[in-house]
Design a protein around this motif. Structure first.
Motif, PDB file in Angstrom:
ATOM      1  N   LEU A 131       0.927  -1.263   0.104  1.00 27.80           N
ATOM      2  CA  LEU A 131       0.084  -0.043  -0.138  1.00 27.80           C
ATOM      3  C   LEU A 131       0.902   1.064  -0.181  1.00 27.80           C
ATOM      4  CD1 LEU A 131      -2.758  -0.879   2.587  1.00 27.80           C
ATOM      5  CD2 LEU A 131      -3.025  -1.050   0.190  1.00 27.80           C
ATOM      6  N   GLU A 132       1.924   1.277   0.927  1.00 31.61           N
ATOM      7  CA  GLU A 132       2.614   2.462   0.981  1.00 31.61           C
ATOM      8  C   GLU A 132       3.413   2.786  -0.380  1.00 31.61           C
ATOM      9  OE1 GLU A 132       2.576   4.624   3.638  1.00 31.61           O
ATOM     10  OE2 GLU A 132       1.036   3.243   4.534  1.00 31.61           O
ATOM     11  N   ARG A 133       4.013   1.745  -0.833  1.00 30.60           N
ATOM     12  CA  ARG A 133       4.682   2.051  -2.024  1.00 30.60           C
ATOM     13  C   ARG A 133       3.881   2.328  -3.276  1.00 30.60           C
ATOM     14  NH1 ARG A 133       8.687  -2.802  -4.253  1.00 30.60           N
ATOM     15  NH2 ARG A 133       6.583  -3.666  -4.726  1.00 30.60           N
ATOM     16  N   SER A 134       2.750   1.671  -3.427  1.00 30.92           N
ATOM     17  CA  SER A 134       1.867   2.181  -4.562  1.00 30.92           C
ATOM     18  C   SER A 134       1.338   3.594  -4.486  1.00 30.92           C
ATOM     19  CB  SER A 134       0.957   1.267  -4.696  1.00 30.92           C
ATOM     20  OG  SER A 134      -0.136   1.081  -3.536  1.00 30.92           O
ATOM     21  N   ARG A 135       1.108   4.051  -3.188  1.00 28.80           N
ATOM     22  CA  ARG A 135       0.426   5.090  -3.112  1.00 28.80           C
ATOM     23  C   ARG A 135       1.446   6.171  -3.165  1.00 28.80           C
ATOM     24  NH1 ARG A 135      -3.542   3.190   1.880  1.00 28.80           N
ATOM     25  NH2 ARG A 135      -4.889   2.135   0.688  1.00 28.80           N
ATOM     26  N   ARG A 136       2.658   5.944  -3.072  1.00 30.07           N
ATOM     27  CA  ARG A 136       3.808   6.834  -3.256  1.00 30.07           C
ATOM     28  C   ARG A 136       4.421   7.245  -4.801  1.00 30.07           C
ATOM     29  NH1 ARG A 136       6.243   4.571   1.325  1.00 30.07           N
ATOM     30  NH2 ARG A 136       7.744   3.936  -0.186  1.00 30.07           N
ATOM     31  N   GLN A 137       3.768   6.270  -5.435  1.00 32.86           N
ATOM     32  CA  GLN A 137       4.317   5.994  -6.832  1.00 32.86           C
ATOM     33  C   GLN A 137       3.660   7.329  -7.690  1.00 32.86           C
ATOM     34  OE1 GLN A 137       6.513   4.258  -8.499  1.00 32.86           O
ATOM     35  NE2 GLN A 137       6.843   2.853  -6.844  1.00 32.86           N
ATOM     36  N   PRO A 138       4.610   8.165  -8.691  1.00 33.34           N
ATOM     37  CA  PRO A 138       3.988   9.191  -9.463  1.00 33.34           C
ATOM     38  C   PRO A 138       3.127   8.493 -10.568  1.00 33.34           C
ATOM     39  CG  PRO A 138       6.321   8.727 -10.146  1.00 33.34           C
ATOM     40  CD  PRO A 138       5.774   8.043  -8.849  1.00 33.34           C
ATOM     41  N   VAL A 139       1.879   9.367 -10.694  1.00 35.71           N
ATOM     42  CA  VAL A 139       1.136   8.942 -11.738  1.00 35.71           C
ATOM     43  C   VAL A 139       1.533   9.793 -13.086  1.00 35.71           C
ATOM     44  CG1 VAL A 139      -1.480   8.820 -12.425  1.00 35.71           C
ATOM     45  CG2 VAL A 139      -0.772   8.525 -10.104  1.00 35.71           C
ATOM     46  N   MET A 140       1.737   8.896 -13.988  1.00 34.11           N
ATOM     47  CA  MET A 140       2.325   9.459 -15.263  1.00 34.11           C
ATOM     48  C   MET A 140       1.040  10.327 -16.333  1.00 34.11           C
ATOM     49  SD  MET A 140       5.309   8.705 -14.403  1.00 34.11           S
ATOM     50  CE  MET A 140       6.245   9.454 -16.261  1.00 34.11           C
ATOM     51  N   GLY A 141      -0.227   9.753 -15.958  1.00 32.40           N
ATOM     52  CA  GLY A 141      -1.177  10.560 -16.872  1.00 32.40           C
ATOM     53  C   GLY A 141      -1.200  10.283 -18.266  1.00 32.40           C
ATOM     54  N   GLY A 142      -1.153   8.652 -18.666  1.00 30.12           N
ATOM     55  CA  GLY A 142      -0.678   8.275 -19.915  1.00 30.12           C
ATOM     56  C   GLY A 142      -2.225   8.458 -20.809  1.00 30.12           C
ATOM     57  N   ALA A 143      -1.980   8.138 -21.941  1.00 25.83           N
ATOM     58  CA  ALA A 143      -3.171   8.113 -22.714  1.00 25.83           C
ATOM     59  C   ALA A 143      -4.338   7.095 -22.463  1.00 25.83           C
ATOM     60  CB  ALA A 143      -2.624   8.109 -24.231  1.00 25.83           C
ATOM     61  N   ASP A 144      -5.285   7.504 -22.814  1.00 26.18           N
ATOM     62  CA  ASP A 144      -6.815   6.858 -22.777  1.00 26.18           C
ATOM     63  C   ASP A 144      -6.416   5.351 -23.556  1.00 26.18           C
ATOM     64  OD1 ASP A 144      -9.212   5.897 -22.175  1.00 26.18           O
ATOM     65  OD2 ASP A 144     -10.195   7.062 -23.422  1.00 26.18           O
ATOM     66  N   GLY A 145      -6.762   4.443 -22.770  1.00 24.75           N
ATOM     67  CA  GLY A 145      -6.362   2.956 -23.504  1.00 24.75           C
ATOM     68  C   GLY A 145      -5.153   2.340 -22.826  1.00 24.75           C
ATOM     69  N   ASP A 146      -4.325   3.353 -22.002  1.00 28.94           N
ATOM     70  CA  ASP A 146      -3.093   2.411 -21.444  1.00 28.94           C
ATOM     71  C   ASP A 146      -3.807   2.001 -20.212  1.00 28.94           C
ATOM     72  OD1 ASP A 146      -0.822   2.152 -20.008  1.00 28.94           O
ATOM     73  OD2 ASP A 146       0.249   3.799 -20.732  1.00 28.94           O
ATOM     74  N   MET A 147      -3.726   0.643 -20.146  1.00 29.69           N
ATOM     75  CA  MET A 147      -4.324  -0.126 -19.149  1.00 29.69           C
ATOM     76  C   MET A 147      -3.639  -0.288 -17.670  1.00 29.69           C
ATOM     77  SD  MET A 147      -5.378  -4.332 -18.529  1.00 29.69           S
ATOM     78  CE  MET A 147      -5.986  -4.289 -20.106  1.00 29.69           C
ATOM     79  N   GLU A 148      -2.291  -0.163 -18.046  1.00 20.86           N
ATOM     80  CA  GLU A 148      -1.123  -0.055 -16.865  1.00 20.86           C
ATOM     81  C   GLU A 148      -1.119   1.227 -16.212  1.00 20.86           C
ATOM     82  OE1 GLU A 148       3.567  -0.531 -15.894  1.00 20.86           O
ATOM     83  OE2 GLU A 148       2.735  -1.986 -17.558  1.00 20.86           O
ATOM     84  N   ASP A 149      -1.456   2.279 -16.883  1.00 19.96           N
ATOM     85  CA  ASP A 149      -1.208   3.553 -16.339  1.00 19.96           C
ATOM     86  C   ASP A 149      -2.541   3.884 -15.526  1.00 19.96           C
ATOM     87  OD1 ASP A 149      -0.300   6.534 -16.152  1.00 19.96           O
ATOM     88  OD2 ASP A 149      -2.416   6.761 -16.741  1.00 19.96           O
ATOM     89  N   ALA A 150      -3.798   3.200 -16.192  1.00 23.25           N
ATOM     90  CA  ALA A 150      -5.096   3.426 -15.495  1.00 23.25           C
ATOM     91  C   ALA A 150      -5.236   2.547 -13.918  1.00 23.25           C
ATOM     92  CB  ALA A 150      -6.223   2.605 -16.263  1.00 23.25           C
ATOM     93  N   ILE A 151      -4.429   1.377 -14.206  1.00 24.65           N
ATOM     94  CA  ILE A 151      -4.234   0.913 -12.931  1.00 24.65           C
ATOM     95  C   ILE A 151      -3.428   1.237 -11.942  1.00 24.65           C
ATOM     96  CG2 ILE A 151      -3.421  -1.523 -11.929  1.00 24.65           C
ATOM     97  CD1 ILE A 151      -4.290  -2.887 -14.598  1.00 24.65           C
ATOM     98  N   ARG A 152      -2.216   1.946 -12.441  1.00 27.53           N
ATOM     99  CA  ARG A 152      -1.270   2.517 -11.385  1.00 27.53           C
ATOM    100  C   ARG A 152      -1.985   3.885 -10.855  1.00 27.53           C
ATOM    101  NH1 ARG A 152       4.037   1.815 -11.280  1.00 27.53           N
ATOM    102  NH2 ARG A 152       3.993   1.054 -13.397  1.00 27.53           N
ATOM    103  N   THR A 153      -2.860   4.424 -11.591  1.00 27.52           N
ATOM    104  CA  THR A 153      -3.536   5.445 -10.997  1.00 27.52           C
ATOM    105  C   THR A 153      -4.474   5.125 -10.130  1.00 27.52           C
ATOM    106  OG1 THR A 153      -3.453   6.756 -13.151  1.00 27.52           O
ATOM    107  CG2 THR A 153      -5.150   7.372 -11.791  1.00 27.52           C
ATOM    108  N   ALA A 154      -5.159   4.062 -10.161  1.00 30.30           N
ATOM    109  CA  ALA A 154      -6.157   3.522  -9.254  1.00 30.30           C
ATOM    110  C   ALA A 154      -5.361   3.208  -7.879  1.00 30.30           C
ATOM    111  CB  ALA A 154      -6.885   2.138  -9.761  1.00 30.30           C
ATOM    112  N   MET A 155      -4.159   2.543  -7.973  1.00 28.37           N
ATOM    113  CA  MET A 155      -3.446   1.941  -6.757  1.00 28.37           C
ATOM    114  C   MET A 155      -2.777   3.200  -6.110  1.00 28.37           C
ATOM    115  SD  MET A 155      -1.424  -1.187  -7.905  1.00 28.37           S
ATOM    116  CE  MET A 155      -0.082  -0.495  -8.707  1.00 28.37           C
ATOM    117  N   ALA A 156      -2.737   4.296  -6.611  1.00 26.82           N
ATOM    118  CA  ALA A 156      -2.384   5.516  -6.057  1.00 26.82           C
ATOM    119  C   ALA A 156      -3.153   6.044  -5.166  1.00 26.82           C
ATOM    120  CB  ALA A 156      -1.673   6.646  -6.936  1.00 26.82           C
ATOM    121  N   ASN A 157      -4.517   5.545  -5.359  1.00 28.93           N
ATOM    122  CA  ASN A 157      -5.718   6.471  -4.985  1.00 28.93           C
ATOM    123  C   ASN A 157      -6.606   5.472  -3.871  1.00 28.93           C
ATOM    124  OD1 ASN A 157      -6.080   9.463  -6.124  1.00 28.93           O
ATOM    125  ND2 ASN A 157      -5.643   7.881  -7.937  1.00 28.93           N
ATOM    126  N   ILE A 158      -6.328   4.274  -4.056  1.00 30.35           N
ATOM    127  CA  ILE A 158      -7.230   3.308  -3.236  1.00 30.35           C
ATOM    128  C   ILE A 158      -6.180   2.487  -2.175  1.00 30.35           C
ATOM    129  CG2 ILE A 158      -8.907   2.952  -5.092  1.00 30.35           C
ATOM    130  CD1 ILE A 158      -7.725   0.339  -5.128  1.00 30.35           C
TER     131      ILE A 158
END
Length: 333
Positions: free
Chosen positions: A306-333
């Motif tokens: 939890l700690e590491r994923s919530r500290r990770q910077p969110v890159m704000g990738g393009a729509d359709g980038d599944m990994e970026d969408a998951i990383r964004t979610a992990m930074a917020n939940i």
């Protein structure tokens, strides 16, 4: 002196009858006092005193409180309690309790776009599941049980990512994530999973995929309505895919009849559209699953931290980038 034990026993009984937990705690009968607090619903005081007695006592009463919250249908609060105080995996019924709670939260609907974006329920769920995984590992539990809960961590992360992408207008990401969750029908209500995925594909303009998935949703909804526990579903369209052919059906459907009728109308409309291929696009499906595998390989360890994923910077990738969408979610939940 020989009467002292009887006097003490009588006093404890009197305090219990009077629901005077404070008196019991003052006399050193902490466990009995906590029981009184719990019986009268004063869980805040119960946990406060339990905490003073040590981690084992706190975990015992947090588990009892969580079970009560679940009985009351307060699933998010129960998950938050376990996320805060930890998980007791010493008894099989407790492990089953955590699995049941995960299923209840994954089946919940969100009432608004703002709630979908925040997904506080899935944040509490992920926190609880990470605690459970850690406790299972520490207890030397079998790898298969640990793997079950690691899978639930990933499923809850995918569900949050899909909901957040949809609420933020990332239609391509929401569609991919909706399809990816279909590999996890052991953890999700099948009707909701196919509906969410189909509607996300509709929003992203993936009409052939939307047709196949929503048609499957309608078949499942009909089976639920008819009380067919085994479904009796024709799986020919999904043969050779990673979408499970067998899964449990919910006791009741999640969508009202009026909303189901809208889905029927849309599927009928697509069936008359010559530009829409009515066969499930297997190549498209396989490509989404390959992307999902790559995302899991890259992000699973972060999902369990939890700690590491919530500290990770969110890159704000393009729509359709599944990994970026998951990383964004992990930074917020």
């Amino acid at each position: 002196p020989h009467l002292a034990p009887r006097v003490e026993e009588a006093y404890v009984a009197f305090c219990r009858a009077a629901e005077d937990g404070d008196a019991l705690v003052r006399r050193g009968n902490a466990s009995e006092g906590i029981d009184v607090y719990a019986q009268r619903g004063d869980w805040g005081r119960a946990l406060e005193v339990a905490k003073a007695q040590g981690p084992a006592m706190l975990l015992k009463y947090a588990t009892l409180h969580g079970a009560v919250l679940m009985q009351e249908g307060r699933f998010q609060q129960a998950a938050g309690l376990f996320a805060q105080h930890g998980a007791d995996v010493s008894k099989p019924q407790h492990v089953a309790l955590y699995r049941k709670l995960a299923g209840a939260l994954l089946a919940q609907q969100t009432a608004s776009a703002a709630q979908a974006d925040a997904r506080a329920d899935l944040k509490e769920l992920r926190g609880m599941l990470v605690r459970v995984v850690g406790a299972l590992r520490s207890a030397g539990e079998s790898p298969s049980v640990v793997a079950d809960f690691e899978r639930l961590v990933w499923t809850s992360t995918l569900a949050a990512a899909r909901a957040m992408a949809a609420s933020r207008g990332l239609k391509a990401s929401a569609a991919k994530l909706g399809v990816e969750t279909l590999r996890h029908l052991a953890d999700l209500p099948a009707d909701k999973a196919f509906y969410d995925a189909g509607m996300a594909c509709k929003g992203a303009g993936r009409l052939s995929m939307a047709f196949a998935l929503l048609n499957r949703y309608l078949d499942i909804a009909e089976a639920i309505e008819e009380g067919d526990a085994h479904g009796g579903l024709d799986n020919s369209d999904f043969e050779g895919t990673e979408i499970p052919a067998e899964f449990a059906l919910p006791a009741q459907g999640f969508l009202p009849e009026a909303e189901r009728e809208k889905v029927r109308d849309f599927v009928l409309e697509l069936s008359m559209n010559d530009a829409v291929d009515q066969a499930l696009p297997h190549d498209e499906l396989a490509a989404i699953f390959r992307e999902g595998d790559a995302a899991r390989g890259s992000l699973m360890q972060d999902a369990l931290d939890l700690e590491r994923s919530r500290r990770q910077p969110v890159m704000g990738g393009a729509d359709g980038d599944m990994e970026d969408a998951i990383r964004t979610a992990m930074a917020n939940i």
